[in-house]
Write an enzyme that holds these catalytic residues in place. Structure first.
Site, PDB file in Angstrom:
ATOM      1  N   LYS A 175     -17.759 -17.557 -28.122  1.00  0.00           N
ATOM      2  CA  LYS A 175     -17.931 -19.113 -27.739  1.00  0.00           C
ATOM      3  C   LYS A 175     -16.930 -19.680 -27.245  1.00  0.00           C
ATOM      4  O   LYS A 175     -16.789 -19.699 -25.954  1.00  0.00           O
ATOM      5  CB  LYS A 175     -18.541 -19.602 -29.404  1.00  0.00           C
ATOM      6  CG  LYS A 175     -19.744 -19.259 -29.892  1.00  0.00           C
ATOM      7  CD  LYS A 175     -20.254 -19.823 -31.245  1.00  0.00           C
ATOM      8  CE  LYS A 175     -21.508 -19.472 -31.592  1.00  0.00           C
ATOM      9  NZ  LYS A 175     -22.061 -18.064 -31.723  1.00  0.00           N
ATOM     10  N   SER A 210     -22.815 -25.380 -37.305  1.00  0.00           N
ATOM     11  CA  SER A 210     -23.222 -25.432 -35.790  1.00  0.00           C
ATOM     12  C   SER A 210     -24.594 -26.425 -35.420  1.00  0.00           C
ATOM     13  O   SER A 210     -24.384 -26.771 -34.518  1.00  0.00           O
ATOM     14  CB  SER A 210     -23.404 -24.210 -35.401  1.00  0.00           C
ATOM     15  OG  SER A 210     -24.756 -23.224 -36.154  1.00  0.00           O
ATOM     16  N   HIS A 226     -17.704 -21.469 -34.984  1.00  0.00           N
ATOM     17  CA  HIS A 226     -17.792 -22.477 -34.178  1.00  0.00           C
ATOM     18  C   HIS A 226     -16.163 -23.382 -34.168  1.00  0.00           C
ATOM     19  O   HIS A 226     -16.308 -24.498 -33.959  1.00  0.00           O
ATOM     20  CB  HIS A 226     -18.896 -23.419 -34.561  1.00  0.00           C
ATOM     21  CG  HIS A 226     -20.142 -22.575 -34.244  1.00  0.00           C
ATOM     22  ND1 HIS A 226     -20.824 -22.934 -32.981  1.00  0.00           N
ATOM     23  CD2 HIS A 226     -20.741 -22.079 -34.866  1.00  0.00           C
ATOM     24  CE1 HIS A 226     -22.069 -22.165 -33.015  1.00  0.00           C
ATOM     25  NE2 HIS A 226     -21.857 -21.677 -34.241  1.00  0.00           N
TER      26      HIS A 226
END
Length: 406
Positions: A247, A188, A216
């Site tokens: 996310k 990330s 991610h």
């Protein structure tokens, strides 16, 4: 001991080092992402958010909001307990089935966050596999590190994404011992992507399980949003896939996907699962709607990649230093904690641009950066405004620029 003085001294050290974190008080507005209102000492100012992990803006998608409203009206606010004691709502069951299908696994298990899913799953596996050795990538996330530490299992570190070093480590371990290779797909902070196939090849050679954090990547990569492993046709090579719903899916929660017995094992032994209240039904319903939508829709992923490419092109053209990587994360390198914080504050105060400084210990000293995450909702005007502001502050601070290709 003077406890108060100790706490104050530690905080002052953070301030002096430029590492003291200040939270931006933001108020998001439905339908206006990435715009938000910044509250600061009684003032209210419009800002454009450039560092959100709501990568696709799904936290404001009508399908997600509609599902959450419906579940709130039909089920109420809370789940009512732990999963074992009255807290398993039908929305949790449906979501786990959807996640298992997403990753082509037999089962999935839902947690309250991605941090908890890593901590609980890795901690339980490594602690309960007799004489287990965890082989962990050097840049793994704090939640993975904490889970491994909590297990008290032996841990060996291999150089970041270095397959040869991974093989060296695995070859040094007694072949009879259980082994677990833990790594991420998209890292990330630098935005690089692990060589998943090669890591799996070496893990298979030495009889090791594989644990892949796709936090991610889920929602963003692969034809149905299953992550980098899906994009590369490798999901069946991974023992445990871990992901988040907070996310790209825009809601909250973490999960693992694996074979049925492994998930049941974690369900039965992980204290981080057993002893915590389950997610509210409305949250699970919103996540379910988001996963289902992104399984069927490629539009958000296509637009997202196009926006990322456009920002990179514009920044490259004016020599703003970036780490080159193949993902959606754009690390703009500053290299000094005080300057990084100052630039972030200046962008917010003078241009209504919010991008959080990333300092040690999140990244190594000397690699402080602004972590920019374009979304499908950032307009050409937003991008031009960001680029103009960055070139202005780079000139004011006399910061080094990268050579611009002819």
């Amino acid at each position: 001991m003077d406890y108060k003085a100790f706490f104050a001294d530690q905080l002052n050290t953070l301030r002096q080092d430029g590492r003291y974190r200040v939270f931006a008080d933001l108020e998001r507005h439905v339908g206006k992402f990435p715009s938000a209102t910044h509250h600061n000492d009684g003032d209210r100012n419009k800002v454009t958010v450039w560092c959100s992990n709501d990568y696709l803006g799904m936290g404001q998608h009508p399908a997600v909001l509609g599902a959450m409203h419906e579940a709130l009206d039909s089920c109420g606010a809370g789940a009512g307990g732990t999963r074992n004691i009255a807290g398993t709502n039908h929305q949790h069951v449906l979501l786990e089935r959807e996640l298992a299908d997403l990753h082509n696994k037999e089962s999935a298990l839902l947690f309250t966050s991605g941090y908890v899913s890593n901590w609980a799953a890795l901690g339980t596996l490594a602690a309960r596999l007799p004489n287990c050795v965890v082989v962990s990538d050097a840049l793994n996330h704090a939640s993975m590190i904490e889970g491994i530490r909590h297990s008290r299992a032996e841990c060996k570190i291999f150089k970041h994404s270095d397959v040869e070093d991974l093989e060296r480590v695995l070859a040094s371990i007694d072949p009879s011992r259980p082994k677990l290779v833990a790594f991420e797909s998209v890292y990330s902070m630098d935005g690089d992507i692990a060589p998943i196939k090669e890591i799996c090849d070496v893990a298979d050679k030495y009889g090791a399980m594989t644990y892949l954090d796709e936090v991610h990547a889920v929602g963003l990569y692969g034809p149905r949003g299953g992550g980098v492993a899906e994009r590369e046709g490798l999901m069946d090579r991974i023992t445990v896939i871990e992901g988040t719903l907070a996310k790209a899916y825009g809601v909250l929660g973490g999960y693992i996907a694996a074979d049925a017995d492994l998930c049941d094992f974690i369900r039965s032994f992980a204290s981080g699962f057993i002893f915590t209240t389950s997610l509210p039904p409305a949250v699970a319903a919103g996540a379910l709607a988001s996963v289902r939508h992104l399984k069927a829709s490629q539009a958000e992923r296509d637009r997202h990649q196009e926006r990322v490419a456009r920002v990179r092109h514009k920044l490259r053209a004016i020599g703003i230093p970036m780490l080159d990587n193949p993902s959606h994360i754009i690390p703009v390198m500053v290299g000094n904690a005080h300057k990084c914080k100052m630039i972030s504050d200046w962008l917010l105060a003078n241009h209504g641009i919010y991008v959080q400084p990333i300092n040690y210990p999140t990244v190594p000293l000397g690699t402080e950066r602004l972590r920019i995450t374009p979304s499908p909702m950032h307009s050409d005007e937003d991008i031009n405004h960001l680029v103009m502001a960055l070139t202005e502050i780079w000139s004011q601070c006399l910061l080094a620029r990268q050579a611009v290709a002819a």
